[in-house]
Design an enzyme around this catalytic site. Sequence first.
Site, PDB file in Angstrom:
ATOM      1  N   TYR A  92      34.753  85.327  43.542  1.00 34.24           N
ATOM      2  CA  TYR A  92      35.811  86.169  44.093  1.00 34.24           C
ATOM      3  C   TYR A  92      37.165  85.838  43.465  1.00 34.24           C
ATOM      4  O   TYR A  92      38.167  85.729  44.143  1.00 34.24           O
ATOM      5  CB  TYR A  92      35.872  86.043  45.626  1.00 34.24           C
ATOM      6  N   HIS A  93      37.150  85.728  42.125  1.00 36.99           N
ATOM      7  CA  HIS A  93      38.362  85.384  41.381  1.00 36.99           C
ATOM      8  C   HIS A  93      38.698  86.432  40.326  1.00 36.99           C
ATOM      9  O   HIS A  93      38.993  86.093  39.183  1.00 36.99           O
ATOM     10  CB  HIS A  93      38.200  84.018  40.713  1.00 36.99           C
ATOM     11  N   HIS A 114      41.536  85.638  53.532  1.00 37.36           N
ATOM     12  CA  HIS A 114      40.122  86.036  53.463  1.00 37.36           C
ATOM     13  C   HIS A 114      39.276  85.056  52.674  1.00 37.36           C
ATOM     14  O   HIS A 114      38.058  85.159  52.655  1.00 37.36           O
ATOM     15  CB  HIS A 114      40.071  87.425  52.799  1.00 37.36           C
ATOM     16  N   GLU A 167      51.549  97.135  53.783  1.00 36.44           N
ATOM     17  CA  GLU A 167      50.179  96.631  53.689  1.00 36.44           C
ATOM     18  C   GLU A 167      49.196  97.682  54.211  1.00 36.44           C
ATOM     19  O   GLU A 167      49.413  98.277  55.276  1.00 36.44           O
ATOM     20  CB  GLU A 167      50.036  95.331  54.496  1.00 36.44           C
TER      21      GLU A 167
END
Length: 501
Positions: free
Chosen positions: A437-438, A93, A38
């Site tokens: 936010y997709h 988030h 990550e």
Amino acid sequence: MMTNAQNTFDYVVAGGGTAGCIVARRLADAGFTVCLVEAGPSDEDLPQVLATDRWDELLEGPLDWAYRVAPQTLGNSNIVQSRGRMLGGSSSHNTLIAFRLPDADLEDWVARGAEGWGPREVETLFDRVEASVPIERHVSGDRYSEAFLEACAQAGFPTMSFAANPGHVDSAGWLQLNARNGIRQSTSVAYLHPLSELPANLTVLTDTPVHRVLIEQGRAVGIETAAGALYAGREVVLAGGVFGSTQMLLLSGVGPADHLRAVGVPVLHDLPGVGEHLIDHVEGVVTWRTKADDLPRLRANYSDAAVFARLDPAAPAPDIMAHFCIPPFEAMTLAAGMPAVDHGISLCPNVAHARSEGTVRLRSADPADTLEVDPRYFTDAEGYDRTVMVAGLKLMRDIAAQPALARLIDREWLPGAEVADDESLWQFARRTTNTTYHPAGTCRMGRADDAMAVVDPQLRVRGIDGLRIADGSVFPSMIGVNLNIPTMMIGEKAAAMMLET
């Protein structure tokens, strides 16, 4: 190839986000050695991530990739695509809204070449997600949200359980959240925490950006990170999300050949669909000033309730999903220079099955360089997205005019009653729409004869052995609900398919 026991695993998962955490844990539970990598930090000791009511503190901060969109010819150019830069990715988030994928969307995926992804074939995978990720299904509402649902019913959209009515057609209801007692249930929380108790065969590396996939003789053998190379004896899985996985492929020389040459990346495999087909939910807003200044504090985000609507009563799925927002959603109206309301509410319709498609491109061959993200909002040839947005704004006014909600409203604040005709509403919308936010679709799944498909239905990258993608970039088409739980399902299905081979 310089390998050793410290940098070689059965599987390497590049991206510790929504799907990546799931893939890594499932493979490790099956007995394989796995390294999950990550770019951001661990989320385990970050209260601003774990507390459900602090998500907006993350926007455009150090834990947000914050991709600014390219100038838009028709839409709003002030939009920032926020993506989580920590373990759990955007599941660490987002606003926690939890939906299974409606059958109609899955059937559309199958029609577009996603064989094996039909409603019955993925049902057990959603069950598996919900066995690991707690979902809160009930809420005691405040008087404004209750009034909104009553107004929706008066307008012809009865209150229904979104869990019991998975098609969501022409209904309103309380939003479900993947949360428990005020704590976010991201995939890092649900599948990895506590990190100190992970099995010995699962290595989690945080603060480790991935630069590119290492490919030898047409096969992915590992990844190059900022800290050195990691090797995979069986497969590499890209799970960096719609932007991260696209960037890793392009930097590896896998993508549209002309684009790669233009930015100085040697072409390894000409795969034209990489970075194409960027889809998203674009969202509008209507704001009202309320009579009283007694707005509640909601559970976890601006919205506890929503409504779904079709423009065509014969359509199989909703065209519009709208959130009822407290406090009013003003980010884009303020950015456009419009006045703030002292106390109010907003209704925010989004184009549930948006048809406009954009692109994601490299700016250079430098892994640290920012991406060029161009959603091309409202550019679909048929004008469907524009039509739905204007219809959505008008529907929001219809709902607010119903007696249950009208009694709480002083007046429409924005766009204002004087903005009445379709063209005026459109001009307001193009200045003030936002993303939900997709983003999805830039490495989309498809059948073998689809030249623009990046992965096959087993999520294998076309033309490169030993490489799969497991995240929202594989969506064949836009879905009518929030992407979080569907992306978790992709993680579960990716792991299941890998363990079957």
